[in-house]
Design a protein around this motif. Structure first.
Motif, PDB file in Angstrom:
ATOM      1  N   GLY A  76       0.836  -1.205   0.000  1.00 31.74           N
ATOM      2  CA  GLY A  76       0.000   0.000   0.000  1.00 31.74           C
ATOM      3  C   GLY A  76       0.866   1.248   0.000  1.00 31.74           C
ATOM      4  O   GLY A  76       1.768   1.371   0.819  1.00 31.74           O
ATOM      5  N   THR A  77       0.626   2.141  -0.933  1.00 31.97           N
ATOM      6  CA  THR A  77       1.449   3.344  -1.045  1.00 31.97           C
ATOM      7  C   THR A  77       0.593   4.566  -1.358  1.00 31.97           C
ATOM      8  O   THR A  77      -0.470   4.476  -1.958  1.00 31.97           O
ATOM      9  CB  THR A  77       2.509   3.200  -2.153  1.00 31.97           C
ATOM     10  OG1 THR A  77       1.851   2.816  -3.369  1.00 31.97           O
ATOM     11  CG2 THR A  77       3.537   2.145  -1.811  1.00 31.97           C
ATOM     12  N   SER A  78       1.112   5.715  -0.942  1.00 29.04           N
ATOM     13  CA  SER A  78       0.429   6.980  -1.229  1.00 29.04           C
ATOM     14  C   SER A  78       1.473   7.973  -1.721  1.00 29.04           C
ATOM     15  O   SER A  78       2.077   7.772  -2.771  1.00 29.04           O
ATOM     16  CB  SER A  78      -0.290   7.505   0.012  1.00 29.04           C
ATOM     17  OG  SER A  78      -1.034   8.663  -0.289  1.00 29.04           O
ATOM     18  N   THR A  79       1.759   9.021  -0.953  1.00 28.24           N
ATOM     19  CA  THR A  79       2.744  10.013  -1.360  1.00 28.24           C
ATOM     20  C   THR A  79       4.116   9.359  -1.556  1.00 28.24           C
ATOM     21  O   THR A  79       4.599   8.653  -0.682  1.00 28.24           O
ATOM     22  CB  THR A  79       2.857  11.130  -0.306  1.00 28.24           C
ATOM     23  OG1 THR A  79       1.577  11.754  -0.165  1.00 28.24           O
ATOM     24  CG2 THR A  79       3.872  12.176  -0.725  1.00 28.24           C
ATOM     25  N   GLY A  80       4.723   9.594  -2.704  1.00 26.74           N
ATOM     26  CA  GLY A  80       6.018   8.996  -3.002  1.00 26.74           C
ATOM     27  C   GLY A  80       5.939   7.563  -3.475  1.00 26.74           C
ATOM     28  O   GLY A  80       6.952   6.967  -3.841  1.00 26.74           O
ATOM     29  N   GLY A  81       4.730   6.996  -3.492  1.00 29.24           N
ATOM     30  CA  GLY A  81       4.552   5.596  -3.842  1.00 29.24           C
ATOM     31  C   GLY A  81       4.965   5.219  -5.251  1.00 29.24           C
ATOM     32  O   GLY A  81       5.695   4.241  -5.441  1.00 29.24           O
ATOM     33  N   PRO A  82       4.496   5.944  -6.279  1.00 26.09           N
ATOM     34  CA  PRO A  82       4.860   5.566  -7.651  1.00 26.09           C
ATOM     35  C   PRO A  82       6.370   5.489  -7.863  1.00 26.09           C
ATOM     36  O   PRO A  82       6.872   4.575  -8.513  1.00 26.09           O
ATOM     37  CB  PRO A  82       4.228   6.678  -8.490  1.00 26.09           C
ATOM     38  CG  PRO A  82       3.055   7.120  -7.684  1.00 26.09           C
ATOM     39  CD  PRO A  82       3.529   7.054  -6.263  1.00 26.09           C
ATOM     40  N   ARG A  83       7.086   6.429  -7.296  1.00 21.05           N
ATOM     41  CA  ARG A  83       8.546   6.416  -7.412  1.00 21.05           C
ATOM     42  C   ARG A  83       9.140   5.229  -6.650  1.00 21.05           C
ATOM     43  O   ARG A  83      10.028   4.530  -7.147  1.00 21.05           O
ATOM     44  CB  ARG A  83       9.106   7.729  -6.870  1.00 21.05           C
ATOM     45  CG  ARG A  83      10.631   7.792  -6.784  1.00 21.05           C
ATOM     46  CD  ARG A  83      11.273   7.694  -8.139  1.00 21.05           C
ATOM     47  NE  ARG A  83      12.722   7.731  -8.046  1.00 21.05           N
ATOM     48  CZ  ARG A  83      13.530   7.471  -9.060  1.00 21.05           C
ATOM     49  NH1 ARG A  83      13.040   7.164 -10.243  1.00 21.05           N
ATOM     50  NH2 ARG A  83      14.839   7.520  -8.908  1.00 21.05           N
ATOM     51  N   ALA A  84       8.626   4.973  -5.453  1.00 25.35           N
ATOM     52  CA  ALA A  84       9.135   3.863  -4.645  1.00 25.35           C
ATOM     53  C   ALA A  84       8.869   2.517  -5.315  1.00 25.35           C
ATOM     54  O   ALA A  84       9.713   1.623  -5.290  1.00 25.35           O
ATOM     55  CB  ALA A  84       8.502   3.892  -3.257  1.00 25.35           C
ATOM     56  N   LEU A  85       7.703   2.377  -5.929  1.00 26.46           N
ATOM     57  CA  LEU A  85       7.366   1.127  -6.606  1.00 26.46           C
ATOM     58  C   LEU A  85       8.343   0.833  -7.738  1.00 26.46           C
ATOM     59  O   LEU A  85       8.711  -0.318  -7.965  1.00 26.46           O
ATOM     60  CB  LEU A  85       5.936   1.188  -7.152  1.00 26.46           C
ATOM     61  CG  LEU A  85       4.820   1.152  -6.107  1.00 26.46           C
ATOM     62  CD1 LEU A  85       3.478   1.428  -6.772  1.00 26.46           C
ATOM     63  CD2 LEU A  85       4.788  -0.198  -5.392  1.00 26.46           C
ATOM     64  N   GLN A  86       8.771   1.877  -8.434  1.00 21.51           N
ATOM     65  CA  GLN A  86       9.720   1.684  -9.523  1.00 21.51           C
ATOM     66  C   GLN A  86      11.103   1.290  -9.015  1.00 21.51           C
ATOM     67  O   GLN A  86      11.927   0.765  -9.766  1.00 21.51           O
ATOM     68  CB  GLN A  86       9.808   2.956 -10.376  1.00 21.51           C
ATOM     69  CG  GLN A  86       8.506   3.253 -11.115  1.00 21.51           C
ATOM     70  CD  GLN A  86       8.602   4.441 -12.039  1.00 21.51           C
ATOM     71  OE1 GLN A  86       8.773   4.300 -13.240  1.00 21.51           O
ATOM     72  NE2 GLN A  86       8.478   5.624 -11.497  1.00 21.51           N
ATOM     73  N   ASP A  87      11.365   1.538  -7.735  1.00 20.78           N
ATOM     74  CA  ASP A  87      12.625   1.123  -7.126  1.00 20.78           C
ATOM     75  C   ASP A  87      12.551  -0.303  -6.573  1.00 20.78           C
ATOM     76  O   ASP A  87      13.570  -0.973  -6.437  1.00 20.78           O
ATOM     77  CB  ASP A  87      13.013   2.070  -5.983  1.00 20.78           C
ATOM     78  CG  ASP A  87      13.488   3.424  -6.482  1.00 20.78           C
ATOM     79  OD1 ASP A  87      13.894   3.504  -7.658  1.00 20.78           O
ATOM     80  OD2 ASP A  87      13.456   4.390  -5.704  1.00 20.78           O
ATOM     81  N   VAL A  88      11.344  -0.762  -6.240  1.00 20.58           N
ATOM     82  CA  VAL A  88      11.178  -2.060  -5.584  1.00 20.58           C
ATOM     83  C   VAL A  88      10.830  -3.182  -6.561  1.00 20.58           C
ATOM     84  O   VAL A  88      11.409  -4.273  -6.499  1.00 20.58           O
ATOM     85  CB  VAL A  88      10.094  -1.970  -4.485  1.00 20.58           C
ATOM     86  CG1 VAL A  88       9.775  -3.352  -3.919  1.00 20.58           C
ATOM     87  CG2 VAL A  88      10.534  -1.034  -3.374  1.00 20.58           C
ATOM     88  N   ILE A  89       9.898  -2.922  -7.468  1.00 20.29           N
ATOM     89  CA  ILE A  89       9.378  -3.967  -8.358  1.00 20.29           C
ATOM     90  C   ILE A  89      10.475  -4.713  -9.131  1.00 20.29           C
ATOM     91  O   ILE A  89      10.419  -5.947  -9.258  1.00 20.29           O
ATOM     92  CB  ILE A  89       8.343  -3.379  -9.334  1.00 20.29           C
ATOM     93  CG1 ILE A  89       7.108  -2.882  -8.562  1.00 20.29           C
ATOM     94  CG2 ILE A  89       7.941  -4.392 -10.395  1.00 20.29           C
ATOM     95  CD1 ILE A  89       6.381  -3.952  -7.789  1.00 20.29           C
TER      96      ILE A  89
END
Length: 227
Positions: free
Chosen positions: A180-193
């Motif tokens: 679950g992500t909100s602020t900063g999530g899209p960027r973080a997902l691109q680092d984790v996936i």
């Protein structure tokens, strides 16, 4: 980075529209934790002012003359690495694609511009979002000031006593990982996936708080990054 508990968050507002610069500045200055230190009309001007003023947060429009937001973004990040950039995006298909590209280039988050003409524009609809996003981005920047240490925690390999295949043989067990992500999530997902192995016996569910119309572009981007 300003101590957001004691000092105001310094923001540079970048937009080619004088009306939007005024509206966004007034909204941010209405909060006692935020101070708009200056505005800029295009990407080139934004780079120069970011270097001079060292803002904590930059709100950056995408469509601008002389130098647009996607062109200015990498330069701002490179020359003022302490500044966190929030993109202002249109809700069109092109706007969504450009926004996802901006996140890939290093923007922390984005806010969609209100639709409508100057006469009937519904800026109040996003007033709280603008203020909250700026404060949250500044807070996250303060907490996550050691990105290398954070990466070590995220990317630490998981070693199981048994291999994945033996865990699944003859069993109905299904593993589900929810993110679950909100602020900063899209960027973080691109680092984790990209670090999730292709043979992991699990289904990943991602709940990302973002406006309608952007999820398709984000999903396509994450699909390209995923093994």
């Amino acid at each position: 980075m300003a101590d957001i508990d004691n000092k105001k968050i310094k923001v540079l507002v970048v937009d080619d529209s004088a009306f939007m610069r005024k509206i966004i500045s007034d909204i941010l200055n209405s909060n006692d934790k935020i101070e708009v230190v200056d505005t800029a009309r295009n990407g080139s001007e934004a780079i120069n002012k970011a270097i001079k003023l060292r803002p904590d947060v930059v709100t950056l429009d995408i469509e601008m003359p002389i130098m647009n937001g996607l062109e200015a973004l990498p330069e701002i990040i490179k020359l003022v690495p302490t500044a966190k950039v929030i993109m202002f995006s249109s809700t069109t298909k092109r706007g969504a694609d450009e926004t996802i590209k901006a996140l890939e280039l290093g923007a922390v988050d984005f806010i969609t511009k209100p639709s409508g003409t100057i006469v009937n524009i519904k800026i109040d609809d996003i007033k709280d979002e603008i203020i909250n996003t700026v404060i949250q981005v500044a807070y996250l920047a303060k907490k996550n000031n050691n990105s290398e240490e954070v990466k070590k925690l995220i990317y630490k390999p998981i070693h199981l006593e048994k291999p994945f295949n033996s865990l699944m043989d003859g069993k109905k067990t299904r593993y589900i990982v929810a993110i679950g992500t909100s602020t900063g999530g899209p960027r973080a997902l691109q680092d984790v996936i990209p670090y999730i192995p292709e043979d992991i016996p699990a289904t990943f569910l991602i709940v990302q708080h973002m406006p309608p119309g952007f999820t398709k572009s984000l999903a396509a981007r994450l699909n390209n990054l995923s093994k």
